[in-house]
Design a protein around this motif. Structure first.
Motif, short mmCIF file in Angstrom:
data_model
loop_
_atom_site.label_atom_id
_atom_site.label_comp_id
_atom_site.label_asym_id
_atom_site.label_seq_id
_atom_site.Cartn_x
_atom_site.Cartn_y
_atom_site.Cartn_z
N SER A 168 0.83 -1.07 -0.37
CA SER A 168 0.15 0.49 0.47
C SER A 168 0.78 1.16 0.21
O SER A 168 2.50 1.14 0.10
CB SER A 168 -0.41 0.69 1.39
OG SER A 168 -0.44 0.05 2.45
N SER A 193 -4.24 0.36 -2.76
CA SER A 193 -3.13 -0.85 -2.35
C SER A 193 -2.92 -2.28 -3.65
O SER A 193 -4.10 -1.48 -4.59
CB SER A 193 -3.23 -2.30 -1.10
OG SER A 193 -5.10 -1.84 -0.84
N ALA A 277 2.70 2.86 -3.12
CA ALA A 277 2.45 1.23 -3.63
C ALA A 277 2.75 0.52 -4.51
O ALA A 277 4.04 -1.12 -3.61
CB ALA A 277 0.53 1.16 -4.04
#
Length: 284
Positions: A168, A193, A277
């Motif tokens: 994430s 994410s 992420a």
């Protein structure tokens, strides 16, 4: 300034009892960066000031919980990436050294940064009263400018953060006209994410300072799920968010300008969050 009584409780129970027993106009303060100014201006005229800065349990902070008395400066220095990025853009270091996360939330001001980041992180607030405790999602806490879901006799004691997800990343983007308080014209806080293929598995997009309360654009975020976002989709999502906000004409700019700025900020923050992420999935 109107004269007032001043009490400094040392426990949440004591503070909740004082709020319950004084149904008139008690004012809870911690850092006081906004409240004291408003008292000097005569906007707030409390008969009782309850200073909660001495309640140690509201200062406790862990990986998944922030005591309401955690300072913005402490957030800036923390390991919470998105939250730290938003906190470092609040006002100036003198204010951040004193202002608290609980105060930033309970003040309910639209032109601020940390609440948007907390909503993007899926935060919930912990609320205490003489009759017990309750919690609620932070995005439901704000009702209108300077109005929150706190009821008579209640006190915000902590903020709980959602468990971090592997792969994430987040980003807080802000545009300001450079006022002494560094208030945003608009901001965007985004947490996403991704999986190993770069496809989005979760997203929360928040637009702040461009409506009566921070906007959690759940529908726009949903469009990202299962996709490896490219320029076209990112632009469409940003445009969707810009259409959902409810800006007004004021000294910081006209409504049409804030929509345009919001679109740009969401695009930039989304690209940044997706990159972070994906980077966080790559071994160091």
């Amino acid at each position: 300034m109107r004269s007032f009584d001043y009490i400094r409780p040392t426990t949440v129970a004591e503070a909740a009892g004082l709020l319950a027993d004084n149904a008139g106009d008690p004012l809870v303060v911690a850092g006081g960066t906004a409240a004291v100014v408003l008292m000097h201006m005569g906007v707030l005229r409390p008969s009782l000031v309850i200073d909660v800065a001495g309640i140690d349990s509201m200062k406790r902070t862990s990986e998944g919980s922030l005591g309401a008395l955690t300072t913005i400066r402490a957030l800036e220095r923390s390991s919470h990436g998105l939250l730290a990025e938003a906190a470092e853009q609040v006002a100036n270091v003198r204010v951040r050294n004193v202002a608290t996360v609980g105060g930033a939330i309970c003040y309910g001001e639209p032109q601020t940064d940390t609440p948007a980041a907390l909503i993007a992180l899926g935060a919930t607030v912990e609320i205490a009263s003489r009759s017990g405790t309750r919690s609620m999602a932070l995005e439901n806490f704000f009702l209108s400018p300077y109005e929150t879901a706190l009821e008579q006799g209640e006190l915000l004691t902590a903020v709980a953060l959602a468990d971090p997800v592997f792969g994430s990343g987040g980003c807080h983007a802000k545009f300001t006209i450079g006022s002494p308080e560094n208030k945003p014209v608009a901001n965007a806080s985004i947490q996403v994410s991704t999986d190993d293929g770069g496809r989005c598995t979760g997203a929360r997009i928040v637009a702040g300072a461009v409506g009566p309360v921070p906007l959690l654009a759940a529908g726009a975020a949903e469009r990202l799920i299962g996709e490896a976002p490219r320029d076209t989709l990112i632009g469409e999502v940003a445009a969707d968010v810009a259409e959902q906000i409810d800006p007004v004409d004021d000294v910081r700019g006209p409504a049409w300008y804030k929509r345009r700025i919001t679109r740009v900020l969401v695009e930039r923050a989304l690209r940044c969050a997706l990159q972070r992420a994906n980077d966080n999935r790559t071994p160091a």
